[in-house]
Design an enzyme around this catalytic site. Structure first.
Site, PDB file in Angstrom:
ATOM      1  N   TYR A 121       1.514   5.063  -2.567  1.00 39.07           N
ATOM      2  CA  TYR A 121       1.758   6.469  -2.198  1.00 39.07           C
ATOM      3  C   TYR A 121       3.161   6.911  -2.601  1.00 39.07           C
ATOM      4  O   TYR A 121       3.404   8.098  -2.803  1.00 39.07           O
ATOM      5  CB  TYR A 121       1.486   6.695  -0.702  1.00 39.07           C
ATOM      6  CG  TYR A 121       0.009   6.586  -0.435  1.00 39.07           C
ATOM      7  CD1 TYR A 121      -0.856   7.587  -0.876  1.00 39.07           C
ATOM      8  CD2 TYR A 121      -0.534   5.475   0.168  1.00 39.07           C
ATOM      9  CE1 TYR A 121      -2.215   7.467  -0.707  1.00 39.07           C
ATOM     10  CE2 TYR A 121      -1.898   5.352   0.350  1.00 39.07           C
ATOM     11  CZ  TYR A 121      -2.736   6.353  -0.096  1.00 39.07           C
ATOM     12  OH  TYR A 121      -4.081   6.235   0.058  1.00 39.07           O
ATOM     13  N   HIS A 144      -9.367   0.727 -11.421  1.00 31.59           N
ATOM     14  CA  HIS A 144      -8.989   1.695 -10.375  1.00 31.59           C
ATOM     15  C   HIS A 144      -7.518   2.081 -10.500  1.00 31.59           C
ATOM     16  O   HIS A 144      -7.157   3.257 -10.514  1.00 31.59           O
ATOM     17  CB  HIS A 144      -9.285   1.093  -8.999  1.00 31.59           C
ATOM     18  CG  HIS A 144      -8.629   1.792  -7.851  1.00 31.59           C
ATOM     19  ND1 HIS A 144      -8.966   3.062  -7.459  1.00 31.59           N
ATOM     20  CD2 HIS A 144      -7.634   1.393  -7.004  1.00 31.59           C
ATOM     21  CE1 HIS A 144      -8.222   3.420  -6.415  1.00 31.59           C
ATOM     22  NE2 HIS A 144      -7.400   2.430  -6.129  1.00 31.59           N
ATOM     23  N   PHE A 145      -6.650   1.068 -10.638  1.00 32.11           N
ATOM     24  CA  PHE A 145      -5.242   1.482 -10.622  1.00 32.11           C
ATOM     25  C   PHE A 145      -4.773   2.014 -11.966  1.00 32.11           C
ATOM     26  O   PHE A 145      -3.747   2.676 -12.025  1.00 32.11           O
ATOM     27  CB  PHE A 145      -4.318   0.431  -9.989  1.00 32.11           C
ATOM     28  CG  PHE A 145      -4.131  -0.869 -10.693  1.00 32.11           C
ATOM     29  CD1 PHE A 145      -3.410  -0.951 -11.854  1.00 32.11           C
ATOM     30  CD2 PHE A 145      -4.637  -2.037 -10.135  1.00 32.11           C
ATOM     31  CE1 PHE A 145      -3.206  -2.168 -12.471  1.00 32.11           C
ATOM     32  CE2 PHE A 145      -4.438  -3.256 -10.740  1.00 32.11           C
ATOM     33  CZ  PHE A 145      -3.720  -3.324 -11.926  1.00 32.11           C
ATOM     34  N   HIS A 146      -5.555   1.765 -13.018  1.00 32.89           N
ATOM     35  CA  HIS A 146      -5.169   2.447 -14.264  1.00 32.89           C
ATOM     36  C   HIS A 146      -5.583   3.920 -14.225  1.00 32.89           C
ATOM     37  O   HIS A 146      -4.995   4.741 -14.918  1.00 32.89           O
ATOM     38  CB  HIS A 146      -5.732   1.711 -15.487  1.00 32.89           C
ATOM     39  CG  HIS A 146      -4.861   0.545 -15.870  1.00 32.89           C
ATOM     40  ND1 HIS A 146      -5.044  -0.723 -15.377  1.00 32.89           N
ATOM     41  CD2 HIS A 146      -3.747   0.474 -16.651  1.00 32.89           C
ATOM     42  CE1 HIS A 146      -4.101  -1.532 -15.852  1.00 32.89           C
ATOM     43  NE2 HIS A 146      -3.299  -0.823 -16.626  1.00 32.89           N
ATOM     44  N   HIS A 204       0.805  -1.218   0.000  1.00 33.49           N
ATOM     45  CA  HIS A 204       0.000   0.000   0.000  1.00 33.49           C
ATOM     46  C   HIS A 204       0.844   1.276   0.000  1.00 33.49           C
ATOM     47  O   HIS A 204       0.628   2.144  -0.842  1.00 33.49           O
ATOM     48  CB  HIS A 204      -1.079   0.028   1.068  1.00 33.49           C
ATOM     49  CG  HIS A 204      -2.026   1.136   0.743  1.00 33.49           C
ATOM     50  ND1 HIS A 204      -2.906   1.067  -0.322  1.00 33.49           N
ATOM     51  CD2 HIS A 204      -2.154   2.381   1.226  1.00 33.49           C
ATOM     52  CE1 HIS A 204      -3.537   2.213  -0.456  1.00 33.49           C
ATOM     53  NE2 HIS A 204      -3.105   3.025   0.472  1.00 33.49           N
ATOM     54  N   ARG A 232     -10.239 -10.130 -12.719  1.00 31.40           N
ATOM     55  CA  ARG A 232      -8.958  -9.604 -13.174  1.00 31.40           C
ATOM     56  C   ARG A 232      -8.000 -10.775 -13.377  1.00 31.40           C
ATOM     57  O   ARG A 232      -8.286 -11.892 -12.944  1.00 31.40           O
ATOM     58  CB  ARG A 232      -8.399  -8.585 -12.162  1.00 31.40           C
ATOM     59  CG  ARG A 232      -8.017  -9.182 -10.825  1.00 31.40           C
ATOM     60  CD  ARG A 232      -7.576  -8.141  -9.799  1.00 31.40           C
ATOM     61  NE  ARG A 232      -6.239  -7.639 -10.049  1.00 31.40           N
ATOM     62  CZ  ARG A 232      -5.453  -7.077  -9.121  1.00 31.40           C
ATOM     63  NH1 ARG A 232      -5.891  -6.933  -7.861  1.00 31.40           N
ATOM     64  NH2 ARG A 232      -4.273  -6.611  -9.406  1.00 31.40           N
ATOM     65  N   ARG A 233      -6.872 -10.504 -14.014  1.00 31.34           N
ATOM     66  CA  ARG A 233      -5.788 -11.476 -14.153  1.00 31.34           C
ATOM     67  C   ARG A 233      -6.266 -12.813 -14.724  1.00 31.34           C
ATOM     68  O   ARG A 233      -6.005 -13.880 -14.162  1.00 31.34           O
ATOM     69  CB  ARG A 233      -5.145 -11.727 -12.791  1.00 31.34           C
ATOM     70  CG  ARG A 233      -4.519 -10.479 -12.239  1.00 31.34           C
ATOM     71  CD  ARG A 233      -3.932 -10.685 -10.877  1.00 31.34           C
ATOM     72  NE  ARG A 233      -2.780  -9.820 -10.702  1.00 31.34           N
ATOM     73  CZ  ARG A 233      -2.107  -9.707  -9.586  1.00 31.34           C
ATOM     74  NH1 ARG A 233      -2.430 -10.393  -8.535  1.00 31.34           N
ATOM     75  NH2 ARG A 233      -1.074  -8.897  -9.504  1.00 31.34           N
TER      76      ARG A 233
END
Ligand code: HAS
Length: 544
Positions: free
Chosen positions: A223, A370-372, A219, A435-436
């Site tokens: 950041y 989300h992470f893209h 996590h 996913r994946r």
């Protein structure tokens, strides 16, 4: 004044290495998108999951880390004395060589299909020991770079007793401090668990502990990507728009809060996993909502900077200041688009962090969406925006209007590609598409058939994004041929109306003690529980 050539070599090496990784990772991304959309089949000898591993490692771990270190060194040199100290340079080069060796070794192992374990390398899947050694090299190299920055910072403070350090340098130190504390987790699992296990010294691995140590690191890793983008938003953007930093104290406080709360929250990635008691998941979710606060402070501060600067230039009405932003300047346009996208991206994060809703989206394409949006849009576009002024600064050139236009076009292509790709990922994820997962229609199951148009849209988006990657790489080389000239390093000044910054914010020992206390609070009991209940552990699995 010409940029010190020895520092330019350090910064440029990191940036070029980063973009080489982006290009290779982009090729893997393009192919895997086309495969998942059912549009191409891979030749024998290359697997979907192999590509997925290469894509994740090169984009999420290599592109980001190299870019960040290069960028932070450039700002440290600029704000702490005008150039890097000889010892700092040695730390930087040593770090670069270790990280580059780790990257080359890791990539070879992935290409040889000896490490198809995805970027999270979850146990009990087992890669070759050389892959884990590659990770060690990458992490230890980044430590050396962090020590270099801390060395220069401490030297500056000794020479400027009683003075507040420059904001850019302060923020870089927070970023690297967070990184140093977070990577202890990944170093521990790799050195104490994965390496002995993959060498056959032990037969089994404690899966829960390894995943927990991974997310203890995983996590704050996100950041670590975000903070350098925030440095650009807080410190650089005000200068580019001709405004002032709204408040130095607020900016520093938000970074300190990010340092405190970004680590003890790894369980929000493990909400659906057994073996962690609901109480500790709940506590870490509460801490997750604490780490949202500094991002809301950042949003407030940015709005304030934009509005005050616009009003000083004569803006009227509620949103009149928008007209006064330099929309045609890629150095502003690309990071601004990153900020704008961070609003829905961050809202997605809040959904993920809510336990019940996490049950709906966990392990679906929603998370990939989300992470893209977060790292591959908000962060990546900001890094691109930085590149459009950083390369001219360190190569003593000036950005031409033609290159500026190409930069804007490249940003727009990226946004269009991401709209298709991430939008479809979010939607298909809500319909349950996992996913994946390589191409499959699950024997034409009606649900899976419903996902297919979205997978095709993802592939189209991925192809558009690949065009933007190619254009970005082209632009970097084209920038090196721009006319010579002086481009100043853009560092904003703090508004005259801002309150003075309390010295307390730079009393590091207080924050480090608090970080340690929070980490011990959030992890000690659950880890002891995991050790107490752990079964026999798992033997290795090679599933590919
Ligand atoms: Fe996340 C999963 C929760 C932020 C990256 N996240 C991931 C994964 C990655 C990732 C890579 O709780 C997948 C890992 C894997 O492979 O499994 N995330 C959050 C939360 C936040 C958050 C609460 N994530 C990020 C950032 C990332 C990132 C940043 C990369 C850089 N995330 C989760 C959770 C999961 C997760 C769960 C696990 C899901 C699962 O089940 O697997 C928060 O930090 C977000 C706070 C952000 C905001 C937005 C503030 C807005 C700002 C912009 C202002 C704009 C302006 C311009 C001023 C509240 C600062 C506007 C101008 C105008 C004119 C309008």
């Amino acid at each position: 004044m010409p940029y010190p050539p020895k520092d330019a070599a350090i910064v440029l090496s990191h940036i070029i290495f980063a973009f080489a990784a982006l290009l290779l990772g982009g090729v893997a991304g393009l192919l895997q998108g086309l495969v998942r959309g059912g549009m191409v089949e891979l030749p024998a000898g290359i697997g979907y999951y192999q590509l997925l591993t290469a894509h994740g490692v090169l984009m999420a771990l290599v592109f980001t880390t190299f870019f960040i270190i290069g960028f932070l060194y450039s700002g440290i040199a600029n704000t702490l004395g005008g150039k890097l100290l000889p010892a700092t340079r040695r730390f930087a080069w040593f770090g670069f060589v270790l990280m580059a060796s780790g990257t080359v070794l890791g990539t070879i192992m992935i290409l040889l299909n000896k490490a198809t374990v995805l970027y999270t390398f979850y146990a009990p899947m087992q890669a070759s020991v050389l892959f884990y050694i590659a990770l060690v090299l990458l992490v230890v190299g980044s430590w050396s770079s962090g020590f270099g920055m801390i060395y220069q910072y401490r030297y500056w403070r000794r020479k400027h007793q009683g003075q507040l350090s420059p904001l850019f340098a302060f923020m870089s130190i927070v970023t690297m401090l967070m990184w140093l504390i977070a990577t202890i987790g990944v170093a521990a699992t790799v050195i104490l668990q994965f390496i002995p296990w993959s060498l056959g010294w032990v037969d089994t691995i404690n899966v829960m502990i390894s995943r927990t140590l991974f997310w203890y690191f995983g996590h704050p890793l996100v950041y670590f990507w975000l903070l350098p983008a925030y440095i650009c938003w807080y410190v650089v953007i005000p200068k580019i728009i001709g405004g002032k930093i709204f408040s130095d104290a607020l900016a520093r406080l938000s970074f300190i809060l990010l340092l405190l709360f970004s680590i003890p929250v790894g369980f929000h990635h493990q909400l659906m996993e057994p073996g962690i008691s609901p109480l500790w998941k709940y506590i870490q979710v509460v801490l997750t909502f604490m780490v949202v606060i500094p991002s809301l402070m950042t949003a407030f501060s940015l709005f304030a900077t934009f509005e005050i600067s616009g009003r000083e230039k004569g803006a009227k009405g509620l949103f009149g200041w928008l007209k006064y932003l330099p929309w045609k300047d890629v150095r502003f346009f690309a990071p601004f688009m990153g900020m704008l996208i961070f609003i829905p991206a961050g809202a997605g994060g809040l959904i993920n962090a809510s336990h019940q809703m996490n049950g709906v989206i966990h392990n679906t394409l929603w998370v990939t969406g989300h992470f893209h949006l977060t790292v591959a849009t908000s962060v990546a576009l900001t890094f691109f925006g930085i590149t459009y002024w950083l390369i001219p600064v360190i190569t003593n050139r000036v950005l031409t209007p033609a290159m500026n236009r190409l930069g804007i076009i490249q940003t727009v292509i990226w946004l269009v590609g991401m709209f298709f790709m991430s939008g479809s990922m979010h939607t298909a994820g809500l319909f349950g598409s996992p996913r994946r997962t390589a191409y499959t229609t699950y024997n034409d199951h009606p649900d899976a058939v419903l996902w297919m148009p979205y997978h095709v849209a993802m592939a189209i988006g991925g192809t558009i994004l690949f065009v933007a990657v190619i254009l970005m790489v082209y632009n970097i080389f084209a920038m090196m041929r721009m006319p010579k000239g002086d481009t100043p390093y853009p560092i904003g000044e703090v508004s005259d109306q801002a309150e003075p910054t309390p010295k307390l914010l730079e009393k590091w020992w207080i924050w480090i003690v608090l970080v340690v206390v929070l980490i011990l609070f959030a992890y000690t009991i659950p880890v002891l529980e995991m050790l107490g209940q752990s079964g026999p552990g798992s033997p290795p699995w090679v599933t590919w």
